[in-house]
Write a protein that holds these residues in place. Structure first.
Motif, PDB file in Angstrom:
ATOM      1  N   ALA A   1       0.837  -1.204   0.000  1.00 58.96           N
ATOM      2  CA  ALA A   1       0.000   0.000   0.000  1.00 58.96           C
ATOM      3  C   ALA A   1       0.874   1.259   0.000  1.00 58.96           C
ATOM      4  CB  ALA A   1      -0.929  -0.009   1.203  1.00 58.96           C
ATOM      5  N   GLU A   2       1.946   1.244   0.785  1.00 59.70           N
ATOM      6  CA  GLU A   2       2.846   2.392   0.808  1.00 59.70           C
ATOM      7  C   GLU A   2       3.531   2.587  -0.545  1.00 59.70           C
ATOM      8  OE1 GLU A   2       5.436   1.885   4.157  1.00 59.70           O
ATOM      9  OE2 GLU A   2       3.823   2.237   5.591  1.00 59.70           O
TER      10      GLU A   2
ATOM     11  N   GLY B   1       2.055   9.416  -5.876  1.00 62.99           N
ATOM     12  CA  GLY B   1       2.386  10.745  -5.379  1.00 62.99           C
ATOM     13  C   GLY B   1       1.594  11.161  -4.150  1.00 62.99           C
ATOM     14  N   LYS B   2       1.065  10.199  -3.441  1.00 67.32           N
ATOM     15  CA  LYS B   2       0.284  10.470  -2.230  1.00 67.32           C
ATOM     16  C   LYS B   2       1.174  10.301  -1.010  1.00 67.32           C
ATOM     17  CE  LYS B   2      -3.635  10.443  -4.573  1.00 67.32           C
ATOM     18  NZ  LYS B   2      -4.533  11.512  -4.728  1.00 67.32           N
TER      19      LYS B   2
END
Length: 134
Positions: A121-122, A129-130
């Protein structure tokens, strides 16, 4: 030694096994980035392990704190090298050592999908770009 078995039989077989063996006689490009699921299954099943060297597997095992007395890694080697490692493991077990229990603990602490899901998820968040969630 047991040949190919149905997936549903694996827990029963692993429950009675003492040592898992995973042999890859040469390190091809596809194995340079591989982690053999079989090794993880053996560890989770409480088996001592003898396996071939793979760079990513070595990194994962080092991060999990797996020692050479619990899991033997053969770099290249001949069939005799694997056989000797299995015999040495069996002798340790017969003398009361329980490398499988230590490997099971390492597997449950470091080789679980829930931990990997967070990493994946990371990675996706970074690619999009989150900001990563800590």
């Amino acid at each position: 030694l047991i040949g190919k078995v149905a997936h549903g039989q694996i827990p029963e077989i692993l429950g009675s096994a003492k040592i898992g063996l995973d042999v890859h006689p040469w390190l091809g490009p596809h194995l340079e980035v591989a982690v053999p699921v079989k090794v993880c299954e053996y560890m989770a099943g409480g088996c001592a392990v003898v396996t071939s060297y793979m760079p990513v597997l070595k990194k994962v095992l080092d991060e999990a704190g797996v020692g050479a007395n619990d899991l033997r890694v053969i770099d290249g080697g001949k069939p005799r090298d694997y056989a000797q490692a299995v015999v040495q493991m069996l002798e340790m077990i017969e003398k009361g050592a329980d490398p499988g229990a230590r490997l099971r603990k390492a597997a449950l602490g470091h080789l679980v999908w829930e931990n990997e899901a967070v990493k994946i998820a990371e990675l996706y968040r970074r690619l999009l770009g989150k900001p990563c969630v800590a």
